[in-house]
Design an enzyme around this catalytic site. Structure first.
Site, PDB file in Angstrom:
ATOM      1  N   SER A 145      90.582   2.750  -4.019  1.00  0.00           N
ATOM      2  CA  SER A 145      89.153   2.570  -4.276  1.00  0.00           C
ATOM      3  C   SER A 145      88.479   1.998  -3.041  1.00  0.00           C
ATOM      4  O   SER A 145      89.068   1.187  -2.319  1.00  0.00           O
ATOM      5  CB  SER A 145      88.911   1.629  -5.448  1.00  0.00           C
ATOM      6  N   TYR A 158      89.815  -6.199  -9.876  1.00  0.00           N
ATOM      7  CA  TYR A 158      90.066  -4.764  -9.760  1.00  0.00           C
ATOM      8  C   TYR A 158      90.384  -4.371  -8.324  1.00  0.00           C
ATOM      9  O   TYR A 158      91.342  -3.629  -8.057  1.00  0.00           O
ATOM     10  CB  TYR A 158      88.851  -3.992 -10.260  1.00  0.00           C
TER      11      TYR A 158
END
Length: 256
Positions: A145, A158
């Site tokens: 990500s 995250y």
């Protein structure tokens, strides 16, 4: 399509919606026999039906990848059965994204996010790689990500899991590459399904102001990158994280 994955078999985790679904559909369109995996059987059946209706090969295997080695091994075994005994490509896509700030994160949430986002792909890879090596090689594509490298408020939990997965990508490339298993990753940026005509802009659009792309990406952009990394065209690519983020992390962003 060019059938770049003709006669290949692939397991794609978290592939009942969004990016995972796009990857499964793209792999099948390129000739791969895919296992669609996730917790929702109804959505999984829908994805499989769509792939088959387009002439592709797909099966659904339900899995709740909670991070336990048993869950990962069970999925690997069931996927191999569905795919005729081998898995040529593994896409570690499944992930969860609760976004509490650090002080508001309890241990249960922390363990769940790390279980799904780090432990599950770790043990699934461990379960799949020996078969790839025995078959003469394979490819693993991890999903990172953009916020693993560009801090955002509320993203600590995250983003740290995605940073771990990108680090595992490089470590696994070193560990498994000499045995014929290539390991790479795709790092998506702000990715949203195409909006229905006439809807208001999504808040994610703001994050892309001043970037080279100037707008959010769609799941198919990530899927195309995953196809390339899984194909023979990328046979000399090892340990690489491919940014599919419209230039968000690699280019200076100038606010308009």
């Amino acid at each position: 399509m060019t059938e770049r994955l003709r006669d290949k078999t692939a397991l794609i985790t978290g592939s009942t919606s969004n990016i995972g679904r796009a990857i499964a559909e793209a792999f099948a369109a390129e000739g791969a026999h895919v296992v669609v995996s996730g917790r929702d059987e109804a959505r999984g059946a829908e994805v499989v039906a769509g792939i088959r209706a387009s002439g592709g090969r797909a099966d659904f295997v339900a899995a709740d990848l909670d991070g336990s080695p048993e869950a990962s091994r069970r999925l690997a075994d069931r996927a191999r059965q569905a795919l005729g005994g081998r898995i040529d490509v593994l896409v570690n896509n499944a992930g969860v994204y609760p976004a509490p700030r650090t002080a508001g994160t309890d241990e249960k949430t922390f363990d769940r996010v790390y279980g799904v986002n780090v432990k599950a792909p770790f043990f699934l890879t461990a379960a799949v790689v020996p078969g790839m090596v025995a078959a003469g090689g394979g490819a693993i594509v991890n999903l990172g990500s953009w916020i693993a490298r560009l801090g955002v408020p509320g993203g600590a939990l995250y983003s740290s899991t995605k940073g771990a997965l990108e680090t595992l990508t490089r470590a696994w490339a070193a560990e498994f590459g000499p045995s014929g298993v290539r390991v790479n990753a795709v790092s998506p940026g702000v990715i949203l399904p195409p909006s229905p005509e006439g809807t208001d802009p999504h808040p994610g659009e703001v994050m892309m102001n001043g970037t080279p792309a100037g707008t959010v990406g769609t799941p198919d952009a990530v899927a195309h990158a995953a196809v390339w990394l899984a194909s023979e065209e990328a046979r000399f690519v090892h340990g690489t994280v491919v940014d599919v983020d419209g230039g968000r992390t690699g280019v200076a962003v100038v606010a308009g």
